[in-house]
Design a protein around this motif. Structure first.
Motif, PDB file in Angstrom:
ATOM      1  N   ARG A 102       0.821  -1.208   0.000  1.00 59.01           N
ATOM      2  CA  ARG A 102       0.000   0.000   0.000  1.00 59.01           C
ATOM      3  C   ARG A 102       0.860   1.266   0.000  1.00 59.01           C
ATOM      4  O   ARG A 102       0.532   2.256  -0.634  1.00 59.01           O
ATOM      5  CB  ARG A 102      -0.934   0.008   1.216  1.00 59.01           C
ATOM      6  N   ARG A 103       1.997   1.239   0.706  1.00 55.94           N
ATOM      7  CA  ARG A 103       2.888   2.400   0.745  1.00 55.94           C
ATOM      8  C   ARG A 103       4.336   1.935   0.840  1.00 55.94           C
ATOM      9  O   ARG A 103       4.645   0.974   1.537  1.00 55.94           O
ATOM     10  CB  ARG A 103       2.581   3.301   1.951  1.00 55.94           C
ATOM     11  N   GLY A 104       5.204   2.638   0.126  1.00 59.52           N
ATOM     12  CA  GLY A 104       6.633   2.398   0.271  1.00 59.52           C
ATOM     13  C   GLY A 104       7.229   1.348  -0.633  1.00 59.52           C
ATOM     14  O   GLY A 104       8.426   1.071  -0.538  1.00 59.52           O
ATOM     15  N   CYS A 105       6.442   0.759  -1.518  1.00 59.59           N
ATOM     16  CA  CYS A 105       6.941  -0.233  -2.461  1.00 59.59           C
ATOM     17  C   CYS A 105       6.996   0.376  -3.866  1.00 59.59           C
ATOM     18  O   CYS A 105       6.381   1.407  -4.127  1.00 59.59           O
ATOM     19  CB  CYS A 105       6.037  -1.470  -2.470  1.00 59.59           C
ATOM     20  N   LYS A 145      -0.737  -2.238 -11.408  1.00 58.67           N
ATOM     21  CA  LYS A 145       0.448  -1.528 -11.898  1.00 58.67           C
ATOM     22  C   LYS A 145       1.636  -2.472 -12.022  1.00 58.67           C
ATOM     23  O   LYS A 145       2.421  -2.396 -12.983  1.00 58.67           O
ATOM     24  CB  LYS A 145       0.779  -0.362 -10.969  1.00 58.67           C
ATOM     25  N   ALA A 146       1.777  -3.359 -11.068  1.00 58.55           N
ATOM     26  CA  ALA A 146       2.874  -4.326 -11.133  1.00 58.55           C
ATOM     27  C   ALA A 146       2.677  -5.305 -12.281  1.00 58.55           C
ATOM     28  O   ALA A 146       3.625  -5.626 -13.009  1.00 58.55           O
ATOM     29  CB  ALA A 146       2.983  -5.068  -9.808  1.00 58.55           C
ATOM     30  N   VAL A 147       1.462  -5.779 -12.455  1.00 57.43           N
ATOM     31  CA  VAL A 147       1.164  -6.696 -13.556  1.00 57.43           C
ATOM     32  C   VAL A 147       1.432  -6.023 -14.898  1.00 57.43           C
ATOM     33  O   VAL A 147       1.989  -6.626 -15.826  1.00 57.43           O
ATOM     34  CB  VAL A 147      -0.301  -7.181 -13.458  1.00 57.43           C
ATOM     35  N   ASP A 148       1.049  -4.759 -15.030  1.00 53.05           N
ATOM     36  CA  ASP A 148       1.287  -4.044 -16.285  1.00 53.05           C
ATOM     37  C   ASP A 148       2.778  -3.952 -16.606  1.00 53.05           C
ATOM     38  O   ASP A 148       3.186  -3.993 -17.779  1.00 53.05           O
ATOM     39  CB  ASP A 148       0.698  -2.637 -16.212  1.00 53.05           C
ATOM     40  N   ALA A 149       3.609  -3.813 -15.576  1.00 52.40           N
ATOM     41  CA  ALA A 149       5.054  -3.694 -15.779  1.00 52.40           C
ATOM     42  C   ALA A 149       5.750  -5.040 -15.924  1.00 52.40           C
ATOM     43  O   ALA A 149       6.897  -5.103 -16.360  1.00 52.40           O
ATOM     44  CB  ALA A 149       5.678  -2.928 -14.610  1.00 52.40           C
ATOM     45  N   LYS A 183       4.893  -9.962  -6.224  1.00 53.38           N
ATOM     46  CA  LYS A 183       4.781 -10.302  -4.810  1.00 53.38           C
ATOM     47  C   LYS A 183       3.974  -9.221  -4.097  1.00 53.38           C
ATOM     48  O   LYS A 183       4.300  -8.029  -4.199  1.00 53.38           O
ATOM     49  CB  LYS A 183       6.168 -10.426  -4.180  1.00 53.38           C
ATOM     50  N   VAL A 184       2.949  -9.645  -3.377  1.00 53.15           N
ATOM     51  CA  VAL A 184       2.010  -8.699  -2.783  1.00 53.15           C
ATOM     52  C   VAL A 184       2.079  -8.807  -1.262  1.00 53.15           C
ATOM     53  O   VAL A 184       1.804  -9.862  -0.687  1.00 53.15           O
ATOM     54  CB  VAL A 184       0.574  -8.973  -3.273  1.00 53.15           C
ATOM     55  N   LYS A 185       2.432  -7.704  -0.624  1.00 51.41           N
ATOM     56  CA  LYS A 185       2.500  -7.696   0.831  1.00 51.41           C
ATOM     57  C   LYS A 185       1.096  -7.681   1.440  1.00 51.41           C
ATOM     58  O   LYS A 185       0.134  -7.275   0.785  1.00 51.41           O
ATOM     59  CB  LYS A 185       3.291  -6.475   1.308  1.00 51.41           C
ATOM     60  N   PRO A 186       0.953  -8.123   2.686  1.00 52.19           N
ATOM     61  CA  PRO A 186      -0.360  -8.134   3.335  1.00 52.19           C
ATOM     62  C   PRO A 186      -1.037  -6.771   3.291  1.00 52.19           C
ATOM     63  O   PRO A 186      -0.401  -5.722   3.379  1.00 52.19           O
ATOM     64  CB  PRO A 186      -0.036  -8.563   4.761  1.00 52.19           C
ATOM     65  N   GLY A 187      -2.358  -6.814   3.127  1.00 53.87           N
ATOM     66  CA  GLY A 187      -3.164  -5.606   3.046  1.00 53.87           C
ATOM     67  C   GLY A 187      -4.411  -5.868   2.237  1.00 53.87           C
ATOM     68  O   GLY A 187      -4.630  -6.975   1.731  1.00 53.87           O
ATOM     69  N   THR A 188      -5.247  -4.860   2.135  1.00 58.66           N
ATOM     70  CA  THR A 188      -6.478  -4.946   1.351  1.00 58.66           C
ATOM     71  C   THR A 188      -6.324  -4.089   0.106  1.00 58.66           C
ATOM     72  O   THR A 188      -5.989  -2.903   0.198  1.00 58.66           O
ATOM     73  CB  THR A 188      -7.685  -4.477   2.182  1.00 58.66           C
ATOM     74  N   TYR A 189      -6.597  -4.682  -1.052  1.00 58.21           N
ATOM     75  CA  TYR A 189      -6.422  -4.020  -2.343  1.00 58.21           C
ATOM     76  C   TYR A 189      -7.782  -3.931  -3.017  1.00 58.21           C
ATOM     77  O   TYR A 189      -8.354  -4.952  -3.425  1.00 58.21           O
ATOM     78  CB  TYR A 189      -5.416  -4.794  -3.190  1.00 58.21           C
ATOM     79  N   VAL A 190      -8.315  -2.736  -3.077  1.00 53.86           N
ATOM     80  CA  VAL A 190      -9.643  -2.519  -3.654  1.00 53.86           C
ATOM     81  C   VAL A 190      -9.454  -2.239  -5.144  1.00 53.86           C
ATOM     82  O   VAL A 190      -9.332  -1.091  -5.574  1.00 53.86           O
ATOM     83  CB  VAL A 190     -10.366  -1.357  -2.951  1.00 53.86           C
ATOM     84  N   GLU A 191      -9.410  -3.283  -5.915  1.00 44.93           N
ATOM     85  CA  GLU A 191      -9.135  -3.171  -7.345  1.00 44.93           C
ATOM     86  C   GLU A 191      -9.540  -4.469  -8.041  1.00 44.93           C
ATOM     87  O   GLU A 191      -9.761  -5.502  -7.396  1.00 44.93           O
ATOM     88  CB  GLU A 191      -7.660  -2.897  -7.612  1.00 44.93           C
TER      89      GLU A 191
END
Length: 446
Positions: free
Chosen positions: A58-61, A68-72, A80-88
């Motif tokens: 969510r912040r600092g990566c 955005k990562a998939v697009d790149a 690699k996805v750090k713990p958190g909630t991703y509203v997308e």
């Protein structure tokens, strides 16, 4: 002479530099060239690594959203996805995204959540799916949860291979883990609950000269209209999984709604299928069936395993108990010839009696089709009586078993499938013996 050496010599000659000095200058030039090349190679390697290992948080990566990562990401990269909630809603399209892995870094799938409420895709439109893979092969989704999407949790389409591993799908409107028009693939060690159709779905499998199996194993499906469903699915091996508290537990089927009928050449083996008595038609139900899921008739509730118009399915070594209408039923669609049961084998299943948790009736068939057979269920297994003798309605497996349509069975199933909440009126209810960490949705013991 190398070009760099020649240039150095000419410069030195013009300046009146000695041979020794020339050699020193040449060596210095060569060293600088090598350092520049090494620096360029290191930069290229770093850039390649950056495309192969992409970090999301969510912040600092480097990336704040999975999309955005998939697009790149390049082919075969790992997001690699750090713990958190991703509203997308995440979308991968085309072979440029072949082999990409999207991996949650939590200690369990519930720590990395794709949330559907209020989610949008990158183009600004409302997200329909947690992750949607369209036309990309061998994409992996691992260790994450997708919940509350208007359509599906994890959805792959038009692909050759995929892996859904240790994922959880909850209360998406249609399907949890969904594969459509794909060759091969695997769903494993995953959970699905609260879906308006099924937790796990494999549909419209293309015909294959050299079939590639789709493996579904170590799954848990509960509180869905259907635990597993597969319209016109083929080459499926569904094993070592648990389906309970659904309307019906397992239901491969043939329908006009999808290409490549019939559902064929599947195996359902060594599964726990019990307590599928979820009457989702009742007012206040947490799950509402999709209108498209019924197709003009209601799916049967209170049933463990349903074969609707399948060909060459092998139902064996399953444990089927505590389903208040039927344990295993086979029914054809009289309006669609290709949806007629043919050459299915129902054998060696342990039914309700040994668990002291009986099914309403262990086995039910309408008698339609050809080559279908039943044998070696557990001792005391019950067969729903029709107008025909059991030996004709439920022939044993041998050389070309004959099937005969039973009019009494047709009338019974027609009456049942045209009801909604009233299906429950004919259930044979009783308290269930307790099972560790499980509570029956029908409220009777456990």
């Amino acid at each position: 002479m190398k070009r760099t050496t020649l240039v150095t010599a000419l410069i030195c000659a013009a300046l009146g530099v000695s041979g020794t000095q020339t050699a020193v200058a040449t060596a210095a030039t060569s060293s600088a060239t090598k350092k520049a090349a090494a620096k360029k190679a290191a930069a290229k390697k770093a850039a390649t690594k950056k495309k192969k290992q992409l970090l999301v948080c969510r912040r600092g990566c480097p990336y704040s959203t999975i999309q955005k990562a998939v697009d790149a990401a390049a082919k075969n990269a790992t997001v690699k996805v750090k713990p958190g909630t991703y509203v997308e809603g995440v979308v991968l399209t085309g072979h440029a995204k072949d082999g990409i892995s999207i991996v949650g870094l939590g200690t369990k799938p519930q720590e990395v959540v794709l949330e559907g409420k209020g989610a949008k895709r990158a183009d600004g439109n409302p997200a329909q799916n947690g992750i949607f893979v369209d036309g990309a092969d061998n994409v992996t989704m691992r260790n994450m949860t997708a919940q509350n999407y208007p359509a599906n949790g994890f959805f792959v389409r038009n692909c050759n291979g995929y892996l859904m591993d240790h994922v959880v799908a909850g209360f998406n409107r249609a399907y949890g883990l969904y594969a459509f028009n794909c060759i091969g693939g695997r769903m494993t060690y995953s959970v699905g609950y609260g879906h308006g159709d099924s937790a796990f779905y494999v549909g419209q499998t293309p015909f294959q000269d050299k079939p590639v199996p789709t493996i579904l194993d170590h799954l848990e499906g509960y509180e869905n209209v259907l635990g597993y469903s597969g319209t016109n699915s083929k080459y499926v091996d569904l094993r070592n999984s648990e389906f309970y508290n659904n309307g019906a537990g397992i239901a491969p089927n043939t329908l006009k709604s999808e290409k490549f009928p019939p559902a064929a050449d599947g195996i359902v083996q060594e599964n726990l299928v019990y307590w599928n008595n979820f009457n989702y038609f009742k007012a206040g139900s947490s799950v509402k069936p999709l209108p498209a899921a019924t197709g003009g008739f209601q799916y049967p509730t209170g049933v463990g395993i349903v074969l609707l118009g399948t060909t060459r399915w092998n139902i064996k070594n399953n444990l089927v108990f505590g389903n208040f209408k039927w344990g295993i039923m086979t029914v054809s669609d009289p309006t669609y010839d290709v949806a007629t049961n043919r050459d299915n084998k129902i054998r060696f299943n342990t039914m309700g009696g040994p668990f002291e948790d009986t099914n309403g009736t262990d086995v039910w068939a309408d008698g339609a089709g050809s080559g279908n057979c039943w044998e070696n269920q557990s001792t005391g297994a019950t067969y729903d009586a029709g107008a025909l003798p059991d030996l004709i309605l439920y022939p044993k497996c041998g050389a070309s078993p004959q099937n005969v349509i039973d009019p009494a069975q047709l009338a019974e199933v027609a009456g049942y499938l045209t009801q909604t909440a009233g299906q429950e009126d004919s259930w044979k209810k009783h308290p269930h013996p307790p099972r560790p960490d499980r509570k029956p949705i029908d409220g009777l013991g456990g």
